[in-house]
Each structure stands twice: as C-alpha cells, then as structure tokens.
Design an enzyme around this catalytic site. Structure first.
Site, mmCIF file in Angstrom:
data_model
loop_
_atom_site.group_PDB
_atom_site.id
_atom_site.type_symbol
_atom_site.label_atom_id
_atom_site.label_comp_id
_atom_site.label_asym_id
_atom_site.label_seq_id
_atom_site.Cartn_x
_atom_site.Cartn_y
_atom_site.Cartn_z
ATOM 1 N N GLY A 10 -39.596 30.451 11.923
ATOM 2 C CA GLY A 10 -39.036 31.791 12.184
ATOM 3 C C GLY A 10 -38.771 32.013 13.654
ATOM 4 C CG ASP A 65 -35.200 27.248 3.651
ATOM 5 O OD1 ASP A 65 -34.109 27.776 3.926
ATOM 6 O OD2 ASP A 65 -36.061 27.792 2.925
ATOM 7 C CG LEU A 87 -43.956 33.716 13.892
ATOM 8 C CD1 LEU A 87 -43.292 33.996 15.237
ATOM 9 C CD2 LEU A 87 -45.169 34.622 13.720
ATOM 10 C CE1 TYR A 102 -34.666 32.344 -0.206
ATOM 11 C CE2 TYR A 102 -34.897 34.512 0.804
ATOM 12 C CZ TYR A 102 -34.675 33.160 0.914
ATOM 13 O OH TYR A 102 -34.474 32.597 2.152
ATOM 14 C CB THR A 134 -47.351 42.652 6.779
ATOM 15 O OG1 THR A 134 -46.848 43.992 6.709
ATOM 16 C CG2 THR A 134 -47.470 42.137 5.358
ATOM 17 C CD GLU A 136 -44.869 47.685 4.070
ATOM 18 O OE1 GLU A 136 -44.558 47.795 2.882
ATOM 19 O OE2 GLU A 136 -44.899 48.638 4.858
ATOM 20 C CE1 TYR A 158 -42.401 40.684 4.383
ATOM 21 C CE2 TYR A 158 -43.720 42.698 4.343
ATOM 22 C CZ TYR A 158 -43.277 41.564 5.000
ATOM 23 O OH TYR A 158 -43.725 41.303 6.274
ATOM 24 C CE LYS A 162 -44.837 38.109 5.440
ATOM 25 N NZ LYS A 162 -45.012 37.208 6.592
#
Ligand code: NDP
Ligand code: GDR
Length: 366
Positions: A10, A65, A87, A102, A134, A136, A158, A162
């Site tokens: 990242g 990737d 990251l 994804y 995160t 989140e 997401y 995570k």
C-alpha cells in the site's frame, strides 16, 4: 552496519507515502508493493522516486497484489525485510458494501496471505509485522472513549474483514512467536487523502466552489462524529510500534471528536465562508451567509453550497468514534502533533492552491 530494510504494502496510498518518506529519512532501504493499473497510480510517491538503476537507490517498487499469495511469498523471500508494514487495503467503508467479497479477500485474507508468506519463508523470527487495523472495529460503540479493551462490533464488510486481519495478527503472534502488532488507527487525513473520503471531499469541493469551478457539494450523514488526526503523526506511531521490546497492539487517536458538519463549517471558515443550515434530513442545505471576496471570489451570499444526497448514507453507519490513546502516549511516548484546526487549515490550503491554479489555467484558455 547494514541498513534496515522495510517492506510496505500500500505504498502508493496516503499512509504509504508518508511512511516511505519517514523511513527514507531514517536511512532505511524501502521496498514498496504497487498494483498494476492502466493509468499511473504513483502520484503520492513520485517526489521520492529514485532511479532503480542507481546502485545506491533506497526506494524500490515491485508489482504485486494482496490477492496473489505466490507473489507475496516471492517478494518477502527476495527482499528479506526487517519490518513489514501492511497498509494495503480496499479502504473505503461505503465501497465495501458494494464489493464485500473483494474487500474480504484483500483486507482479510490478504493479511493472512502475508503472514503465511512470512512464516513459510522462515524469516518470521527476525522480521517485525505491522497491521493497519482500524477504529471501525469498534463500530457500534459499547464504551466511550475507545481503548484497547473496548469490545469490537464491526458495522461494514470492511470492518468485518479488518476484524479477521486483526485476529490473524494476534494469532500469529501467540501461535508462532511472530513480532506482529496492530495499530488500531482512528481516522487520519492529510492533503494526500483519497478524494472520496469525507474530509478531502469537503476541502476539494469547497476550494473548487470558491473559484467557480463547481457549484455545490453533495454529502450524506452530517452528524457522524470522528476522531480525526494527521496521517503523518499516525505513520510515526506505526514506526514506533515496531521499535518496542515486546510486540503489542495500540490505539492511535487524538482524543478529540468532531462531526462531519463541524468539519464542513471549519473548512468553509478557513476560506472566509460563513454558513447557515436550513431544512431537515434529506432536505437540509448549507447556505452562504457571508463570503470573503478575496478568498472565495466566485461565491455570493445566499448561494447553496451543500445539499444532502441520500446515496451517501450507508446501509449501517458508525455514528461516533473517539479514541483513548493513553497506552501509546505512555508506552511509545507518542503524541499527535497536528490537531483539528491545523488539519483543516492544511487540507484547505493545499486544495485552494490546486483550485486557484486550475481557475487561472481556465481563465487563460488552456
Ligand atoms: P488508501 O486507500 O489511501 O491506500 C490503500 C493502499 O492499498 C493503496 O496503495 C492501494 O493501491 C493499495 N491496495 C488496495 N487494494 C490492493 C490490492 N488488492 N493489492 C495491493 N495493494 C492494494 O488508504 P490509507 O493510506 O488511508 O490507509 C492505509 C491503511 O490503513 C489501509 O489498510 C486502511 O484500511 C488503514 N486505515 C486507514 C485509516 C485512515 O483514516 N486513513 C484509519 C484506520 C486504518 P492503489 O494506490 O493502487 O489504489
Ligand atoms: P470512514 O471515513 O468511513 O470513517 O473510514 P469516511 O471519510 O468515508 O466517512 C466518515 C463519515 O462521514 C460520513 N459521510 C460521508 N462519507 C463519505 N465518504 N462521503 C460523503 O459524502 C459523506 N457524507 C457523510 C460517513 O457516513 C462516515 O460516517 C475511514 C477510512 O479511512 C477507513 O479505511 C478507516 O479504517 C476509517 O476511516 C478509520
């Protein structure tokens, strides 16, 4: 003494660019993984690019990737890093509702692939691993402010992905003795923030409106509250987390909370626009009460510069996040240097600079 070697997944993102700068300043050799794209995706790191033909080059980029385990293993084997900073992610919460599978693959399984590659290449005992976790994870918060002991309650694909990555990191630490750490990072922004995250969306649009390049900004939930810091400070924390004697997990936050509405009002103020709000819910608008004609020559009092577009509401929202970084402050000696007002100012200044340049080009017929 040979130089330390870091591997950043990242590296082309907001955080990757700040971290790469910081590690280069510390004399590291920095390897970064970038994705192949049909258009260039390295604008955030172009200023630190080094000619790979130069034998002294300390910034080296590799294609890869998070969905490609064989390439991850090959890169780790080839680079033999002392530190890995993971990251890379599909990092947009709203987009994760549209691309859940994804997002799980990249953010969740991708982290596992990296940890497995690290274990299988046999360098897991000398290499340290940082996972960009995160706030989140806290999602529907059970306790305010949130610290390392606050229960998790993810509210998006997401955050669920995570969560998997968070526990994979803890598990590899406990199961295999890997030096693996989570930085539970609260929102952090900068002039390099992606243009579809709410802060940058606001600063970019206000700058464009001020110069007459756009008319109106469309937003979703103005009441969402976040603990916003600066990406530079948060990447400094990521580095410090990997320099401790023991691997551990840390909340990184400013301890200050503001709503999306506050952010809009503050940034508008930075360019001399006083706003008032009227209407409710989806009908709410922001109207210009007064405008500084030097800073925002294209804006007139009475102009509507913000409307609500329900498409920006999320299927499940995280209403409020506020971090307690006491552990990082005490154990790492970390402190956020940039706070809300200076963050707004720095982001506004940067976007104003761009918009003024663009307006000038348009005026002169380019
Ligand atoms: P960005 O979205 O700016 O950067 C994400 C990076 O991941 C980019 O380099 C992107 O490449 C890369 N990437 C995306 N998908 C893949 C993939 N399939 N394989 C390889 N690389 C991929 O995010 P930030 O820099 O803001 O965030 C960095 C990390 O920190 C992310 O993991 C994010 O989830 C996490 N985080 C961020 C917070 C924040 O407030 N900024 C807070 C908490 C956690 P490309 O440039 O090609 O798109
Ligand atoms: P977030 O950041 O979801 O917290 O994730 P984002 O800036 O996207 O949203 C923050 C809040 O603003 C509300 N909002 C809008 N958001 C966007 N993007 N666009 C809008 O038009 C808009 N209007 C209102 C959102 O509903 C939300 O409540 C970021 C990412 O960097 C994650 O990768 C990271 O993990 C978390 O921060 C911590």
């Amino acid at each position: 003494m040979s130089k330390k070697v870091a591997f950043i997944t990242g590296i082309t993102g907001q955080d990757g660019s700040y971290l790469a700068e910081q590690l280069l300043d510390k004399d590291y050799v920095v390897h970064g993984m970038k994705r192949r794209a049909s258009s260039l995706n390295t604008s955030r790191i172009d200023h630190i690019y080094q000619d790979p033909h130069d034998p002294q080059a300390r910034l080296l980029l590799h294609y890869g990737d998070m969905t490609d385990s064989s390439q991850l293993a090959r890169l780790i084997d080839q680079i033999q890093p002392d530190e890995i900073y993971n990251l890379a992610a599909q990092s947009h919460v709203a987009v994760s509702f549209e691309t859940p599978e994804y997002t799980a693959n990249v953010d969740g399984l991708g982290t596992l692939r990296l940890l497995e590659a690290l274990r299988q290449t046999g360098i897991d005992k000398q290499c340290r691993f940082f996972q960009a976790s995160t706030s989140e994870l806290f999602g529907q918060v059970k306790q305010t402010p949130q610290n390392e002991h606050t229960p998790f309650y993810p509210r998006s694909p997401y955050a669920a992905a995570k969560l998997y990555a968070y526990w994979a990191t803890v598990n590899y630490r406990e199961a295999y003795g890997l030096y693996a750490c989570n930085g539970i990072l609260f929102n952090h922004e900068s002039p390099r923030r992606g243009e579809t995250f709410v802060t940058r969306k606001i600063t970019r649009a206000l700058a464009a409106i001020s110069q007459g390049l756009e008319d109106c900004l469309f937003l979703g939930n103005l009441e969402a509250k976040r603990d916003w810091g600066h990406a530079r400070d948060y990447m400094h924390a990521a580095y410090q987390i990997l320099q401790q004697e023991q691997a551990d997990d840390y909340v990184i936050a400013t301890g200050e909370q503001h709503s999306v509405r506050d952010f809009l009002v503050k940034c508008a103020g930075c360019i001399g626009l006083q706003l008032s709000f009227s209407g409710q819910g989806e009908k709410e608008i922001a109207v210009v009460e007064s405008a500084d004609s030097r800073l925002a020559p294209a804006v007139r009092p009475g102009q509507v510069i913000m409307r609500i577009d329900p498409k920006y509401f999320r299927p499940a929202e995280v209403d409020t996040l506020l971090g307690d970084a006491a552990k990082a402050i005490e154990q790492l000696g970390w402190q956020p240097e940039c706070h809300f007002d200076s963050l707004c100012q720095e982001m506004m200044d940067s976007d104003m600079h761009q918009a003024q340049k663009q307006a000038l080009l348009q005026q002169h017929g380019y």
